[in-house]
Design a protein around this motif. Structure first.
Motif, PDB file in Angstrom:
ATOM      1  N   PHE A 137      -7.059   4.346  -4.730  1.00 59.58           N
ATOM      2  CA  PHE A 137      -8.111   4.508  -3.715  1.00 59.58           C
ATOM      3  C   PHE A 137      -7.864   5.832  -2.993  1.00 59.58           C
ATOM      4  CE2 PHE A 137     -11.363   3.304  -0.929  1.00 59.58           C
ATOM      5  CZ  PHE A 137     -10.944   3.248   0.390  1.00 59.58           C
ATOM      6  N   SER A 138      -8.288   6.923  -3.578  1.00 56.49           N
ATOM      7  CA  SER A 138      -8.005   8.225  -2.987  1.00 56.49           C
ATOM      8  C   SER A 138      -9.167   8.684  -2.104  1.00 56.49           C
ATOM      9  CB  SER A 138      -7.720   9.262  -4.073  1.00 56.49           C
ATOM     10  OG  SER A 138      -8.828   9.385  -4.942  1.00 56.49           O
ATOM     11  N   LEU A 139      -8.845   9.501  -1.131  1.00 51.07           N
ATOM     12  CA  LEU A 139      -9.815  10.036  -0.177  1.00 51.07           C
ATOM     13  C   LEU A 139      -9.988  11.524  -0.415  1.00 51.07           C
ATOM     14  CD1 LEU A 139     -11.543   9.686   2.466  1.00 51.07           C
ATOM     15  CD2 LEU A 139      -9.471  10.364   3.712  1.00 51.07           C
ATOM     16  N   LYS A 140     -11.221  11.949  -0.628  1.00 53.42           N
ATOM     17  CA  LYS A 140     -11.518  13.352  -0.806  1.00 53.42           C
ATOM     18  C   LYS A 140     -12.239  13.881   0.421  1.00 53.42           C
ATOM     19  CE  LYS A 140     -14.761  15.171  -3.607  1.00 53.42           C
ATOM     20  NZ  LYS A 140     -15.440  15.615  -4.849  1.00 53.42           N
ATOM     21  N   ILE A 141     -11.709  14.970   0.954  1.00 61.84           N
ATOM     22  CA  ILE A 141     -12.337  15.629   2.099  1.00 61.84           C
ATOM     23  C   ILE A 141     -12.853  16.971   1.610  1.00 61.84           C
ATOM     24  CG2 ILE A 141     -12.037  16.438   4.457  1.00 61.84           C
ATOM     25  CD1 ILE A 141      -9.559  14.619   4.657  1.00 61.84           C
ATOM     26  N   SER A 142     -14.138  17.156   1.679  1.00 57.39           N
ATOM     27  CA  SER A 142     -14.773  18.412   1.241  1.00 57.39           C
ATOM     28  C   SER A 142     -15.024  19.302   2.446  1.00 57.39           C
ATOM     29  CB  SER A 142     -16.090  18.107   0.531  1.00 57.39           C
ATOM     30  OG  SER A 142     -15.914  17.211  -0.541  1.00 57.39           O
ATOM     31  N   ASP A 143     -15.048  20.621   2.194  1.00 55.67           N
ATOM     32  CA  ASP A 143     -15.338  21.581   3.261  1.00 55.67           C
ATOM     33  C   ASP A 143     -14.480  21.275   4.494  1.00 55.67           C
ATOM     34  OD1 ASP A 143     -18.226  22.314   5.349  1.00 55.67           O
ATOM     35  OD2 ASP A 143     -16.579  23.616   4.689  1.00 55.67           O
ATOM     36  N   GLU A 155     -11.897  24.340   2.183  1.00 53.88           N
ATOM     37  CA  GLU A 155     -11.539  23.866   0.859  1.00 53.88           C
ATOM     38  C   GLU A 155     -11.572  22.339   0.795  1.00 53.88           C
ATOM     39  OE1 GLU A 155     -11.698  27.384  -0.488  1.00 53.88           O
ATOM     40  OE2 GLU A 155     -10.789  25.928  -1.878  1.00 53.88           O
ATOM     41  N   THR A 156     -11.291  21.824  -0.401  1.00 57.28           N
ATOM     42  CA  THR A 156     -11.305  20.383  -0.638  1.00 57.28           C
ATOM     43  C   THR A 156      -9.889  19.872  -0.844  1.00 57.28           C
ATOM     44  OG1 THR A 156     -13.529  20.415  -1.595  1.00 57.28           O
ATOM     45  CG2 THR A 156     -12.106  18.576  -2.218  1.00 57.28           C
ATOM     46  N   VAL A 157      -9.613  18.708  -0.316  1.00 53.24           N
ATOM     47  CA  VAL A 157      -8.291  18.106  -0.468  1.00 53.24           C
ATOM     48  C   VAL A 157      -8.466  16.629  -0.805  1.00 53.24           C
ATOM     49  CG1 VAL A 157      -8.078  17.530   1.997  1.00 53.24           C
ATOM     50  CG2 VAL A 157      -6.010  17.856   0.608  1.00 53.24           C
ATOM     51  N   THR A 158      -7.529  16.098  -1.582  1.00 50.95           N
ATOM     52  CA  THR A 158      -7.566  14.688  -1.955  1.00 50.95           C
ATOM     53  C   THR A 158      -6.262  14.015  -1.557  1.00 50.95           C
ATOM     54  OG1 THR A 158      -9.073  15.093  -3.803  1.00 50.95           O
ATOM     55  CG2 THR A 158      -7.810  13.041  -3.843  1.00 50.95           C
ATOM     56  N   LEU A 159      -6.376  12.941  -0.825  1.00 52.69           N
ATOM     57  CA  LEU A 159      -5.217  12.162  -0.401  1.00 52.69           C
ATOM     58  C   LEU A 159      -5.152  10.903  -1.270  1.00 52.69           C
ATOM     59  CD1 LEU A 159      -5.687  12.327   3.485  1.00 52.69           C
ATOM     60  CD2 LEU A 159      -4.711  14.036   1.934  1.00 52.69           C
ATOM     61  N   SER A 160      -3.977  10.589  -1.737  1.00 52.50           N
ATOM     62  CA  SER A 160      -3.870   9.480  -2.685  1.00 52.50           C
ATOM     63  C   SER A 160      -3.378   8.201  -2.020  1.00 52.50           C
ATOM     64  CB  SER A 160      -2.949   9.853  -3.839  1.00 52.50           C
ATOM     65  OG  SER A 160      -1.629  10.024  -3.358  1.00 52.50           O
ATOM     66  N   VAL A 182       0.863  -1.171   0.000  1.00 52.31           N
ATOM     67  CA  VAL A 182       0.000   0.000   0.000  1.00 52.31           C
ATOM     68  C   VAL A 182       0.903   1.225   0.000  1.00 52.31           C
ATOM     69  CG1 VAL A 182      -1.748   1.278   1.257  1.00 52.31           C
ATOM     70  CG2 VAL A 182      -1.819  -1.222   1.237  1.00 52.31           C
ATOM     71  N   THR A 183       0.704   2.111  -0.951  1.00 51.31           N
ATOM     72  CA  THR A 183       1.589   3.264  -1.107  1.00 51.31           C
ATOM     73  C   THR A 183       0.824   4.562  -0.962  1.00 51.31           C
ATOM     74  OG1 THR A 183       3.011   2.004  -2.622  1.00 51.31           O
ATOM     75  CG2 THR A 183       3.231   4.413  -2.644  1.00 51.31           C
ATOM     76  N   GLN A 184       1.282   5.383  -0.049  1.00 48.53           N
ATOM     77  CA  GLN A 184       0.775   6.743   0.088  1.00 48.53           C
ATOM     78  C   GLN A 184       1.950   7.659  -0.241  1.00 48.53           C
ATOM     79  OE1 GLN A 184      -1.379   5.623   4.125  1.00 48.53           O
ATOM     80  NE2 GLN A 184      -2.022   7.654   3.443  1.00 48.53           N
ATOM     81  N   SER A 185       1.869   8.335  -1.349  1.00 50.03           N
ATOM     82  CA  SER A 185       3.018   9.076  -1.869  1.00 50.03           C
ATOM     83  C   SER A 185       3.138  10.490  -1.315  1.00 50.03           C
ATOM     84  CB  SER A 185       2.934   9.130  -3.395  1.00 50.03           C
ATOM     85  OG  SER A 185       1.732   9.760  -3.783  1.00 50.03           O
ATOM     86  N   GLN A 186       2.168  10.917  -0.526  1.00 49.04           N
ATOM     87  CA  GLN A 186       2.179  12.279   0.014  1.00 49.04           C
ATOM     88  C   GLN A 186       2.406  12.229   1.517  1.00 49.04           C
ATOM     89  OE1 GLN A 186      -1.781  12.225  -1.191  1.00 49.04           O
ATOM     90  NE2 GLN A 186      -1.598  13.735  -2.820  1.00 49.04           N
ATOM     91  N   PRO A 187       3.625  12.419   1.993  1.00 48.43           N
ATOM     92  CA  PRO A 187       3.853  12.351   3.448  1.00 48.43           C
ATOM     93  C   PRO A 187       3.109  13.458   4.200  1.00 48.43           C
ATOM     94  CG  PRO A 187       5.903  12.232   2.236  1.00 48.43           C
ATOM     95  CD  PRO A 187       4.846  12.588   1.237  1.00 48.43           C
ATOM     96  N   GLU A 188       2.999  14.626   3.574  1.00 54.40           N
ATOM     97  CA  GLU A 188       2.308  15.749   4.224  1.00 54.40           C
ATOM     98  C   GLU A 188       1.508  16.512   3.179  1.00 54.40           C
ATOM     99  OE1 GLU A 188       5.857  16.728   7.483  1.00 54.40           O
ATOM    100  OE2 GLU A 188       4.629  18.326   6.648  1.00 54.40           O
TER     101      GLU A 188
END
Lengths: 115, 113
Positions: B75-81, B17-22, B4-10
């Motif tokens: 499998f990315s996670l989007k956080i809105s607002d 705003e909206t952010v997406t974690l990959s 399982v790879t998460q390429s964004q440490p921070e």
């Protein structure tokens, strides 16, 4: 709500000491887990148990052992603590009898420092 | 072995705003589950959202949703607002074997007021 508790939030031990980390869950879950969490490495599975007195090695079992005498309690044992075992230890439980399809419920963690 | 790879440490996001974690993973299975867990500072890790691979529809939980691309094993996670309480470490997880869940290395999300 599922509650998973760990015996200590912070623990400081000396090299060579035998260390016991205790975990208790109150939801009659079959499965219990011990993870180690280190920065940049995520969570790594040390041991898990799918039933009383049953245990399976995870990815990093060396230097650790476990005990599960009762369904609700899962203990992690460091037979002779070393400085490279300084870490955050997380306990978790889940109810799935087979396969990892169910949510894991985590305890608050024990931050262990070995001097 | 499953990875399982998460390429964004921070990552950081402005409040509201909206952010997406990959997250990407590797598996040869066709039917499985995927999870996102949240670990707030000094607090217990909790489940954010769960996706079943055989379901075409992306899972949603209030402001949290996933973008599940099975063929791409993404499998990315989007956080809105985004809210201040969303600041946490986020872990992607894949239960690749019998109860052996593999976690990514985590993404630390900062929410800027």
């Amino acid at each position: 709500d599922v509650k998973v508790t760990q015996s200590s939030r912070y623990l400081v031990k000396r090299t060579g000491e035998k260390v016991f980390l205790e975990c208790v869950q109150d939801m009659d879950h079959e499965n219990m887990f011990w993870y180690r969490q280190d920065p940049g490495l995520g969570l790594r599975l040390i041991y898990f148990s799918y039933d009383v007195k049953m245990k399976e090695k995870g990815d990093i079992p060396e230097g650790y052992s476990v005990s599960r005498e009762k369904k609700e309690r899962f203990s992690l044992i460091l037979e002779s603590a070393s400085t490279n075992q300084t870490s955050m230890y997380l306990c978790a439980s889940s109810s799935s009898p087979g396969g990892g399809t169910d949510t894991q419920y985590f305890g608050p963690g024990t931050r262990l420092t070995v001097l | 072995a499953q990875t399982v790879t998460q390429s964004q440490p921070e990552m950081s996001v402005q409040e509201a705003e909206t952010v997406t974690l990959s997250c990407t993973y590797d598996t040869s299975e066709s039917d499985y589950y995927l999870f996102w867990y949240k670990q707030p500072p000094s607090r217990q890790m909790i489940l954010v959202i769960r996706q079943e691979a055989y379901k075409q529809q992306n899972a949603t939980e209030n402001r949290f949703s996933v973008n599940f691309q099975k063929a791409a094993k993404s499998f990315s996670l989007k956080i809105s607002d985004s809210q201040l309480g969303d600041a946490a470490m986020y872990f992607c997880a894949y239960p690749g074997g019998y109860q052996k869940v593999t976690f990514g290395t985590g993404t630390k999300l900062q929410v800027i007021p």
